[in-house]
Design a protein around this motif. Structure first.
Motif, PDB file in Angstrom:
ATOM      1  N   VAL A  46       0.841  -1.199   0.000  1.00 28.47           N
ATOM      2  CA  VAL A  46       0.000   0.000   0.000  1.00 28.47           C
ATOM      3  C   VAL A  46       0.875   1.247   0.000  1.00 28.47           C
ATOM      4  CG1 VAL A  46      -1.653   1.336   1.366  1.00 28.47           C
ATOM      5  CG2 VAL A  46      -2.004  -1.118   1.034  1.00 28.47           C
ATOM      6  N   ASP A  47       1.911   1.258   0.843  1.00 25.65           N
ATOM      7  CA  ASP A  47       2.802   2.419   0.913  1.00 25.65           C
ATOM      8  C   ASP A  47       3.501   2.687  -0.415  1.00 25.65           C
ATOM      9  OD1 ASP A  47       2.151   2.795   3.582  1.00 25.65           O
ATOM     10  OD2 ASP A  47       4.006   1.885   4.346  1.00 25.65           O
ATOM     11  N   LEU A  48       3.822   1.625  -1.160  1.00 28.44           N
ATOM     12  CA  LEU A  48       4.534   1.772  -2.431  1.00 28.44           C
ATOM     13  C   LEU A  48       3.604   1.952  -3.630  1.00 28.44           C
ATOM     14  CD1 LEU A  48       7.294  -0.945  -1.957  1.00 28.44           C
ATOM     15  CD2 LEU A  48       7.563   1.543  -1.804  1.00 28.44           C
ATOM     16  N   GLY A  49       2.316   1.835  -3.417  1.00 27.31           N
ATOM     17  CA  GLY A  49       1.374   1.983  -4.523  1.00 27.31           C
ATOM     18  C   GLY A  49       1.305   0.761  -5.420  1.00 27.31           C
ATOM     19  N   VAL A  50       1.600  -0.408  -4.881  1.00 30.95           N
ATOM     20  CA  VAL A  50       1.537  -1.640  -5.661  1.00 30.95           C
ATOM     21  C   VAL A  50       0.075  -1.942  -5.979  1.00 30.95           C
ATOM     22  CG1 VAL A  50       1.924  -4.132  -5.590  1.00 30.95           C
ATOM     23  CG2 VAL A  50       3.659  -2.559  -4.686  1.00 30.95           C
ATOM     24  N   TYR A  51      -0.191  -2.263  -7.234  1.00 31.65           N
ATOM     25  CA  TYR A  51      -1.561  -2.603  -7.623  1.00 31.65           C
ATOM     26  C   TYR A  51      -1.637  -3.892  -8.419  1.00 31.65           C
ATOM     27  CZ  TYR A  51      -0.137  -0.283 -11.930  1.00 31.65           C
ATOM     28  OH  TYR A  51       0.544   0.098 -13.058  1.00 31.65           O
ATOM     29  N   GLY A  52      -0.530  -4.509  -8.662  1.00 29.58           N
ATOM     30  CA  GLY A  52      -0.523  -5.773  -9.392  1.00 29.58           C
ATOM     31  C   GLY A  52       0.771  -6.506  -9.113  1.00 29.58           C
ATOM     32  N   ALA A  53       0.822  -7.717  -9.536  1.00 26.10           N
ATOM     33  CA  ALA A  53       2.043  -8.488  -9.322  1.00 26.10           C
ATOM     34  C   ALA A  53       2.413  -9.175 -10.623  1.00 26.10           C
ATOM     35  CB  ALA A  53       1.819  -9.512  -8.218  1.00 26.10           C
ATOM     36  N   PRO A  54       3.669  -9.291 -10.929  1.00 25.89           N
ATOM     37  CA  PRO A  54       4.797  -8.826 -10.139  1.00 25.89           C
ATOM     38  C   PRO A  54       5.111  -7.353 -10.406  1.00 25.89           C
ATOM     39  CG  PRO A  54       5.611 -10.022 -12.044  1.00 25.89           C
ATOM     40  CD  PRO A  54       4.105 -10.092 -12.082  1.00 25.89           C
ATOM     41  N   GLU A  55       5.694  -6.715  -9.419  1.00 20.56           N
ATOM     42  CA  GLU A  55       6.235  -5.372  -9.552  1.00 20.56           C
ATOM     43  C   GLU A  55       7.638  -5.381  -8.965  1.00 20.56           C
ATOM     44  OE1 GLU A  55       3.854  -2.058  -8.295  1.00 20.56           O
ATOM     45  OE2 GLU A  55       2.033  -2.971  -9.070  1.00 20.56           O
ATOM     46  N   SER A  56       8.544  -4.680  -9.628  1.00 15.26           N
ATOM     47  CA  SER A  56       9.941  -4.628  -9.203  1.00 15.26           C
ATOM     48  C   SER A  56      10.356  -3.175  -9.082  1.00 15.26           C
ATOM     49  CB  SER A  56      10.841  -5.324 -10.233  1.00 15.26           C
ATOM     50  OG  SER A  56      10.419  -6.655 -10.428  1.00 15.26           O
ATOM     51  N   PHE A  57      11.245  -2.915  -8.148  1.00 15.65           N
ATOM     52  CA  PHE A  57      11.694  -1.563  -7.875  1.00 15.65           C
ATOM     53  C   PHE A  57      13.205  -1.482  -8.025  1.00 15.65           C
ATOM     54  CE2 PHE A  57       7.802  -2.332  -5.656  1.00 15.65           C
ATOM     55  CZ  PHE A  57       7.078  -1.171  -5.852  1.00 15.65           C
ATOM     56  N   ILE A  58      13.672  -0.438  -8.706  1.00 14.71           N
ATOM     57  CA  ILE A  58      15.103  -0.186  -8.829  1.00 14.71           C
ATOM     58  C   ILE A  58      15.398   0.940  -7.842  1.00 14.71           C
ATOM     59  CG2 ILE A  58      17.007   0.394 -10.360  1.00 14.71           C
ATOM     60  CD1 ILE A  58      15.353  -2.119 -11.206  1.00 14.71           C
ATOM     61  N   ILE A  59      16.318   0.659  -6.915  1.00 19.45           N
ATOM     62  CA  ILE A  59      16.628   1.591  -5.832  1.00 19.45           C
ATOM     63  C   ILE A  59      18.072   2.035  -5.974  1.00 19.45           C
ATOM     64  CG2 ILE A  59      16.754   1.847  -3.325  1.00 19.45           C
ATOM     65  CD1 ILE A  59      14.616  -0.400  -3.190  1.00 19.45           C
TER      66      ILE A  59
ATOM     67  N   GLN B 280      18.697  -2.995 -17.452  1.00 16.64           N
ATOM     68  CA  GLN B 280      20.150  -2.896 -17.564  1.00 16.64           C
ATOM     69  C   GLN B 280      20.623  -1.479 -17.918  1.00 16.64           C
ATOM     70  OE1 GLN B 280      22.057  -5.530 -20.413  1.00 16.64           O
ATOM     71  NE2 GLN B 280      23.479  -6.146 -18.797  1.00 16.64           N
ATOM     72  N   PRO B 281      20.004  -0.785 -18.889  1.00 20.97           N
ATOM     73  CA  PRO B 281      20.436   0.592 -19.158  1.00 20.97           C
ATOM     74  C   PRO B 281      20.238   1.516 -17.956  1.00 20.97           C
ATOM     75  CG  PRO B 281      19.162  -0.244 -21.009  1.00 20.97           C
ATOM     76  CD  PRO B 281      19.031  -1.254 -19.895  1.00 20.97           C
ATOM     77  N   LEU B 282      19.156   1.334 -17.210  1.00 23.84           N
ATOM     78  CA  LEU B 282      18.931   2.160 -16.020  1.00 23.84           C
ATOM     79  C   LEU B 282      20.004   1.887 -14.972  1.00 23.84           C
ATOM     80  CD1 LEU B 282      17.354   4.137 -14.276  1.00 23.84           C
ATOM     81  CD2 LEU B 282      15.861   2.230 -13.624  1.00 23.84           C
TER      82      LEU B 282
ATOM     83  N   ARG C 100      23.026   0.869 -15.455  1.00 22.35           N
ATOM     84  CA  ARG C 100      24.273   1.491 -15.928  1.00 22.35           C
ATOM     85  C   ARG C 100      24.278   2.988 -15.657  1.00 22.35           C
ATOM     86  NH1 ARG C 100      24.148  -2.022 -21.156  1.00 22.35           N
ATOM     87  NH2 ARG C 100      25.347  -3.811 -20.454  1.00 22.35           N
ATOM     88  N   ARG C 101      23.133   3.659 -15.928  1.00 26.34           N
ATOM     89  CA  ARG C 101      23.058   5.104 -15.667  1.00 26.34           C
ATOM     90  C   ARG C 101      23.210   5.391 -14.174  1.00 26.34           C
ATOM     91  NH1 ARG C 101      18.852   4.745 -19.307  1.00 26.34           N
ATOM     92  NH2 ARG C 101      17.285   5.067 -17.710  1.00 26.34           N
ATOM     93  N   LEU C 102      22.562   4.592 -13.342  1.00 23.67           N
ATOM     94  CA  LEU C 102      22.647   4.812 -11.900  1.00 23.67           C
ATOM     95  C   LEU C 102      24.046   4.549 -11.376  1.00 23.67           C
ATOM     96  CD1 LEU C 102      19.260   3.260 -10.720  1.00 23.67           C
ATOM     97  CD2 LEU C 102      19.836   5.685 -11.009  1.00 23.67           C
ATOM     98  N   GLU C 103      24.721   3.536 -11.908  1.00 25.12           N
ATOM     99  CA  GLU C 103      26.091   3.251 -11.491  1.00 25.12           C
ATOM    100  C   GLU C 103      27.039   4.381 -11.860  1.00 25.12           C
ATOM    101  OE1 GLU C 103      26.172  -1.609 -11.495  1.00 25.12           O
ATOM    102  OE2 GLU C 103      26.688  -0.567 -13.353  1.00 25.12           O
ATOM    103  N   ALA C 104      26.738   5.099 -12.956  1.00 26.74           N
ATOM    104  CA  ALA C 104      27.592   6.193 -13.419  1.00 26.74           C
ATOM    105  C   ALA C 104      27.368   7.478 -12.622  1.00 26.74           C
ATOM    106  CB  ALA C 104      27.349   6.449 -14.899  1.00 26.74           C
ATOM    107  N   GLU C 105      26.260   7.553 -11.893  1.00 28.21           N
ATOM    108  CA  GLU C 105      25.997   8.751 -11.104  1.00 28.21           C
ATOM    109  C   GLU C 105      26.974   8.838  -9.933  1.00 28.21           C
ATOM    110  OE1 GLU C 105      21.931   8.709  -9.862  1.00 28.21           O
ATOM    111  OE2 GLU C 105      21.198   9.170 -11.863  1.00 28.21           O
ATOM    112  N   SER C 106      27.334  10.060  -9.592  1.00 26.57           N
ATOM    113  CA  SER C 106      28.225  10.206  -8.434  1.00 26.57           C
ATOM    114  C   SER C 106      27.456  10.419  -7.167  1.00 26.57           C
ATOM    115  CB  SER C 106      29.183  11.366  -8.665  1.00 26.57           C
ATOM    116  OG  SER C 106      28.467  12.531  -9.023  1.00 26.57           O
TER     117      SER C 106
END
Length: 94
Positions: free
Chosen positions: A47-60, A84-86, A88-94
């Motif tokens: 409920v806190d995350l707004g999940v409305y179906g399954a499966p749902e995955s979160f990139i943190i 995978q592209p996301l 890579r972008r997150l890993e490149a962030e400082s």
């Protein structure tokens, strides 16, 4: 399976309505892309995350901020074109 790099982004799946043993069995058969899979039997986190179906995955990201939510299975196409592209972008962030 993924190996978590220190300080890198995480892929977190939420076991919302499945029996833990059934969910783990499915992941053993289909592959497990997740770093963590919390179990939420009372749907409090869902409920806190707004999940409305399954499966749902979160990139943190490394600061603990949810940067993306994917609704549906993570198949090879979703992994290659979106996740995978996301990561890579997150890993490149400082």
């Amino acid at each position: 399976a993924l190996s978590r790099q220190s300080g890198g982004p995480l892929i977190v799946g939420l076991n919302w309505r499945d029996e833990p043993s059934a969910a783990l069995d499915m992941l053993r058969r289909a592959g497990n892309p997740y770093h963590a899979i919390p179990v939420d039997p009372d749907s409090d986190l869902a409920v806190d995350l707004g999940v409305y179906g399954a499966p749902e995955s979160f990139i943190i990201d490394k600061r603990g901020v949810i940067r993306d939510k994917h609704v549906g299975a993570i198949n090879p196409e979703v992994w290659q074109d979106k996740i995978q592209p996301l990561i890579r972008r997150l890993e490149a962030e400082s």
